[in-house]
Scaffold this motif. Structure first.
Motif, PDB file in Angstrom:
ATOM      1  N   ALA A  75       0.834  -1.205   0.000  1.00 19.05           N
ATOM      2  CA  ALA A  75       0.000   0.000   0.000  1.00 19.05           C
ATOM      3  C   ALA A  75       0.869   1.255   0.000  1.00 19.05           C
ATOM      4  CB  ALA A  75      -0.934   0.004   1.200  1.00 19.05           C
ATOM      5  N   GLY A  76       1.992   1.211   0.691  1.00 16.89           N
ATOM      6  CA  GLY A  76       2.918   2.334   0.694  1.00 16.89           C
ATOM      7  C   GLY A  76       3.510   2.578  -0.683  1.00 16.89           C
ATOM      8  N   PHE A  77       3.903   1.507  -1.366  1.00 18.47           N
ATOM      9  CA  PHE A  77       4.413   1.657  -2.731  1.00 18.47           C
ATOM     10  C   PHE A  77       3.346   2.242  -3.647  1.00 18.47           C
ATOM     11  CE2 PHE A  77       7.936  -1.185  -1.581  1.00 18.47           C
ATOM     12  CZ  PHE A  77       8.979  -0.586  -2.268  1.00 18.47           C
ATOM     13  N   SER A  78       2.110   1.808  -3.453  1.00 18.62           N
ATOM     14  CA  SER A  78       1.002   2.344  -4.259  1.00 18.62           C
ATOM     15  C   SER A  78       0.837   3.841  -4.001  1.00 18.62           C
ATOM     16  CB  SER A  78      -0.285   1.593  -3.927  1.00 18.62           C
ATOM     17  OG  SER A  78      -1.353   2.086  -4.681  1.00 18.62           O
ATOM     18  N   LEU A  79       0.928   4.250  -2.745  1.00 18.14           N
ATOM     19  CA  LEU A  79       0.840   5.667  -2.393  1.00 18.14           C
ATOM     20  C   LEU A  79       1.961   6.454  -3.062  1.00 18.14           C
ATOM     21  CD1 LEU A  79      -0.324   8.017  -0.671  1.00 18.14           C
ATOM     22  CD2 LEU A  79       1.247   7.276   1.148  1.00 18.14           C
ATOM     23  N   LEU A  80       3.173   5.918  -3.053  1.00 24.86           N
ATOM     24  CA  LEU A  80       4.301   6.608  -3.681  1.00 24.86           C
ATOM     25  C   LEU A  80       4.092   6.718  -5.191  1.00 24.86           C
ATOM     26  CD1 LEU A  80       7.322   5.105  -1.726  1.00 24.86           C
ATOM     27  CD2 LEU A  80       6.092   7.244  -1.299  1.00 24.86           C
ATOM     28  N   SER A  81       3.621   5.645  -5.810  1.00 19.35           N
ATOM     29  CA  SER A  81       3.363   5.671  -7.242  1.00 19.35           C
ATOM     30  C   SER A  81       2.295   6.707  -7.585  1.00 19.35           C
ATOM     31  CB  SER A  81       2.924   4.274  -7.710  1.00 19.35           C
ATOM     32  OG  SER A  81       2.631   4.281  -9.080  1.00 19.35           O
ATOM     33  N   ASP A  82       1.241   6.748  -6.792  1.00 23.81           N
ATOM     34  CA  ASP A  82       0.179   7.735  -7.014  1.00 23.81           C
ATOM     35  C   ASP A  82       0.704   9.161  -6.824  1.00 23.81           C
ATOM     36  OD1 ASP A  82      -1.565   5.631  -7.449  1.00 23.81           O
ATOM     37  OD2 ASP A  82      -2.568   5.811  -5.503  1.00 23.81           O
ATOM     38  N   THR A  83       1.553   9.360  -5.828  1.00 22.30           N
ATOM     39  CA  THR A  83       2.123  10.680  -5.577  1.00 22.30           C
ATOM     40  C   THR A  83       2.986  11.123  -6.752  1.00 22.30           C
ATOM     41  OG1 THR A  83       2.085  10.281  -3.192  1.00 22.30           O
ATOM     42  CG2 THR A  83       3.532  12.049  -3.971  1.00 22.30           C
ATOM     43  N   LEU A  84       3.782  10.210  -7.273  1.00 24.35           N
ATOM     44  CA  LEU A  84       4.608  10.535  -8.439  1.00 24.35           C
ATOM     45  C   LEU A  84       3.735  10.878  -9.642  1.00 24.35           C
ATOM     46  CD1 LEU A  84       7.311   7.773  -8.003  1.00 24.35           C
ATOM     47  CD2 LEU A  84       7.695  10.250  -7.819  1.00 24.35           C
ATOM     48  N   ALA A  85       2.668  10.125  -9.842  1.00 23.65           N
ATOM     49  CA  ALA A  85       1.760  10.402 -10.967  1.00 23.65           C
ATOM     50  C   ALA A  85       1.116  11.783 -10.810  1.00 23.65           C
ATOM     51  CB  ALA A  85       0.686   9.316 -11.063  1.00 23.65           C
ATOM     52  N   ARG A  86       0.761  12.149  -9.576  1.00 20.61           N
ATOM     53  CA  ARG A  86       0.184  13.483  -9.339  1.00 20.61           C
ATOM     54  C   ARG A  86       1.211  14.568  -9.629  1.00 20.61           C
ATOM     55  NH1 ARG A  86      -1.680  11.089  -4.664  1.00 20.61           N
ATOM     56  NH2 ARG A  86      -0.438  12.475  -3.369  1.00 20.61           N
ATOM     57  N   MET A  87       2.475  14.297  -9.329  1.00 22.83           N
ATOM     58  CA  MET A  87       3.523  15.270  -9.631  1.00 22.83           C
ATOM     59  C   MET A  87       3.587  15.524 -11.140  1.00 22.83           C
ATOM     60  SD  MET A  87       6.479  13.901  -7.031  1.00 22.83           S
ATOM     61  CE  MET A  87       7.811  14.822  -7.774  1.00 22.83           C
ATOM     62  N   GLN A  88       3.481  14.462 -11.915  1.00 21.24           N
ATOM     63  CA  GLN A  88       3.555  14.608 -13.364  1.00 21.24           C
ATOM     64  C   GLN A  88       2.338  15.363 -13.898  1.00 21.24           C
ATOM     65  OE1 GLN A  88       3.407  10.998 -15.696  1.00 21.24           O
ATOM     66  NE2 GLN A  88       4.381  11.984 -17.439  1.00 21.24           N
ATOM     67  N   SER A  89       1.163  15.093 -13.340  1.00 22.83           N
ATOM     68  CA  SER A  89      -0.061  15.722 -13.850  1.00 22.83           C
ATOM     69  C   SER A  89      -0.234  17.152 -13.362  1.00 22.83           C
ATOM     70  CB  SER A  89      -1.285  14.897 -13.434  1.00 22.83           C
ATOM     71  OG  SER A  89      -1.544  15.055 -12.052  1.00 22.83           O
ATOM     72  N   GLY A  90       0.526  17.547 -12.350  1.00 17.87           N
ATOM     73  CA  GLY A  90       0.384  18.888 -11.788  1.00 17.87           C
ATOM     74  C   GLY A  90      -0.605  18.960 -10.660  1.00 17.87           C
ATOM     75  N   ALA A  91      -1.159  17.827 -10.239  1.00 20.30           N
ATOM     76  CA  ALA A  91      -2.126  17.789  -9.144  1.00 20.30           C
ATOM     77  C   ALA A  91      -1.438  17.492  -7.816  1.00 20.30           C
ATOM     78  CB  ALA A  91      -3.177  16.726  -9.424  1.00 20.30           C
TER      79      ALA A  91
END
Length: 139
Positions: free
Chosen positions: A121-137
């Motif tokens: 779940a922590g890895f999933s959170l990190l992946s989601d955070t990185l994706a938000r960084m790319q999208s600007g969110a």
């Protein structure tokens, strides 16, 4: 480490089942520019036991091998983000991730991202955070 980055899911499962070499931890840590003991701690593993496995050139448990591949997937995600949205020339995704994992992060409650690598779940959170960084969110 590089030999694992291009594997398909079925191949990853086979490698994890056969046993990811503990030496992969040293390779990942070196590529990320972080001490092996820090990476081992982030993963939630006992440092002395993993260091023994590294010295003995033995394999990690299936669970630990799975975590190694989650980390490799984060590195691949970052490289893909830069390929799509930036200039990949000279960019080192593993080194960037190693630095990012050590910094306190407001989007993660002012905790360093590395502290989340001990669970799927922590890895999933990190992946989601990185994706938000790319999208600007990213907040």
């Amino acid at each position: 480490m590089n030999e694992y980055m291009a594997l398909e899911s079925v191949d990853i499962i086979d490698v994890v089942r056969m046993g990811v070499p503990a030496l992969a931890i040293d390779d990942l840590a070196r590529g990320m520019g972080v001490p092996s003991a820090r990476l081992i701690t982030w993963m939630g593993w006992p440092v002395a036991a993993i260091e023994r496995k590294i010295r003995a050139r033995s394999a990690l448990s299936k669970a630990a091998g799975g975590q190694v591949f989650l980390l490799i997937q984060l590195i691949s995600q970052i490289q893909q983000m830069v390929n799509e949205s930036g200039n990949p020339d000279g960019f080192d995704a593993a080194a960037w991730l190693g630095n990012w994992l050590t910094e306190l992060n407001p989007a993660l409650g002012c905790v360093s991202p590395g502290e989340y690598m001990d669970t799927a779940a922590g890895f999933s959170l990190l992946s989601d955070t990185l994706a938000r960084m790319q999208s600007g969110a990213y907040v």
